[in-house]
Design a protein around this motif. Structure first.
Motif, short mmCIF file in Angstrom:
data_model
loop_
_atom_site.label_atom_id
_atom_site.label_comp_id
_atom_site.label_asym_id
_atom_site.label_seq_id
_atom_site.Cartn_x
_atom_site.Cartn_y
_atom_site.Cartn_z
N UNK A 39 0.85 -1.18 0.00
CA UNK A 39 0.00 0.00 0.00
C UNK A 39 0.89 1.24 0.00
N UNK A 40 0.79 2.10 -1.01
CA UNK A 40 1.62 3.30 -1.06
C UNK A 40 1.25 4.29 0.04
N UNK A 41 2.25 5.02 0.51
CA UNK A 41 2.01 6.02 1.54
C UNK A 41 1.22 7.19 0.95
N UNK A 42 0.36 7.78 1.75
CA UNK A 42 -0.40 8.94 1.32
C UNK A 42 0.32 10.24 1.63
N UNK A 43 1.29 10.18 2.55
CA UNK A 43 2.00 11.36 3.01
C UNK A 43 3.49 11.07 2.96
N UNK A 44 4.28 12.07 2.59
CA UNK A 44 5.72 11.87 2.46
C UNK A 44 6.49 13.08 2.98
N UNK A 45 7.76 12.84 3.24
CA UNK A 45 8.72 13.90 3.50
C UNK A 45 9.65 13.93 2.30
N UNK A 46 9.75 15.07 1.65
CA UNK A 46 10.68 15.25 0.54
C UNK A 46 11.86 16.04 1.08
N UNK A 47 13.05 15.50 0.88
CA UNK A 47 14.26 16.13 1.42
C UNK A 47 15.20 16.53 0.30
N UNK A 48 15.89 17.64 0.53
CA UNK A 48 16.92 18.12 -0.37
C UNK A 48 17.99 18.79 0.48
N UNK A 49 19.18 18.96 -0.10
CA UNK A 49 20.24 19.69 0.59
C UNK A 49 20.76 20.77 -0.34
N UNK B 264 10.47 18.74 3.57
CA UNK B 264 9.15 19.27 3.26
C UNK B 264 8.12 18.16 3.41
N UNK B 265 7.11 18.38 4.23
CA UNK B 265 6.03 17.41 4.41
C UNK B 265 4.95 17.71 3.39
N UNK B 266 4.51 16.66 2.68
CA UNK B 266 3.52 16.87 1.64
C UNK B 266 2.66 15.63 1.44
N UNK B 267 1.62 15.79 0.63
CA UNK B 267 0.78 14.66 0.21
C UNK B 267 1.48 13.96 -0.95
N UNK B 268 1.35 12.66 -1.02
CA UNK B 268 2.06 11.87 -2.03
C UNK B 268 1.76 12.34 -3.45
N UNK B 269 0.54 12.78 -3.71
CA UNK B 269 0.21 13.20 -5.07
C UNK B 269 0.85 14.52 -5.47
N UNK B 270 1.47 15.22 -4.54
CA UNK B 270 2.16 16.48 -4.83
C UNK B 270 3.65 16.29 -5.09
N UNK B 271 4.16 15.07 -4.90
CA UNK B 271 5.60 14.82 -5.04
C UNK B 271 6.12 15.14 -6.45
N UNK B 272 5.47 14.73 -7.54
CA UNK B 272 6.01 15.07 -8.86
C UNK B 272 6.13 16.58 -9.08
N UNK C 292 14.73 13.50 -2.55
CA UNK C 292 14.25 12.16 -2.24
C UNK C 292 12.94 12.26 -1.47
N UNK C 293 12.08 11.27 -1.67
CA UNK C 293 10.79 11.22 -0.98
C UNK C 293 10.77 10.00 -0.08
N UNK C 294 10.42 10.23 1.18
CA UNK C 294 10.37 9.15 2.18
C UNK C 294 8.94 9.05 2.72
N UNK C 295 8.38 7.86 2.73
CA UNK C 295 7.00 7.72 3.18
C UNK C 295 6.85 8.01 4.67
N UNK C 296 5.72 8.61 5.00
CA UNK C 296 5.32 8.76 6.40
C UNK C 296 4.38 7.60 6.68
N UNK C 297 4.77 6.74 7.57
CA UNK C 297 4.01 5.52 7.82
C UNK C 297 2.89 5.69 8.84
N UNK C 298 2.87 6.78 9.55
CA UNK C 298 1.83 6.98 10.54
C UNK C 298 2.02 8.32 11.21
N UNK C 299 1.17 8.62 12.15
CA UNK C 299 1.27 9.88 12.87
C UNK C 299 -0.10 10.37 13.29
N UNK C 300 -0.14 11.58 13.75
CA UNK C 300 -1.38 12.20 14.20
C UNK C 300 -2.34 12.35 13.02
#
Length: 106
Positions: free
Chosen positions: A1-11, A60-68, A86-94
């Motif tokens: 099941x793909x994550x609905x929320x992700x953290x996108x990181x850059x440096x 950056x915290x975002x919705x998965x459909x906003x990653x592209x 890079x995009x890392x899935x958020x597996x859970x949270x509030x």
């Protein structure tokens, strides 16, 4: 099941560019929230040699459909030839926070 929320990181190599990347993503509603961490020490191969540099990390915290769209935005705004994005899935949270995250990216 793909994550609905992700953290996108850059440096990037400056705090000012990190702030600009974060603000641009939030203003464009491609992310709900961004943190800047730094400086951090990055060690990497570039142009045939091991490099060690101080960088600032933007998360950056975002919705998965906003990653592209967020990825394209960061690539266009970034000063690096090959920026880390890079995009890392958020597996859970509030549930309330995750709902807010999606609402803020609309």
């Amino acid at each position: 099941m793909p994550a609905e929320h992700v953290v996108v990181a850059s440096t990037t190599d400056s705090e000012s560019e990190a702030r600009s990347l974060a603000a641009g993503a939030i203003e464009a509603r491609l992310g709900a929230c961004a943190q800047i961490v730094g400086p951090v020490t990055s060690v990497f191969h570039w142009e045939g040699a091991v490099q060690t540099e101080h960088e600032w990390r933007v998360e950056i915290k975002t919705a998965a459909d906003r990653v592209p769209a967020l990825t394209a935005h960061l690539q266009a705004a970034h000063s690096y030839d090959v920026p880390e994005i890079i995009a890392m899935p958020i597996e859970g949270g509030s549930a309330a926070y995750l709902s807010w995250l999606v609402d803020e990216t609309r």
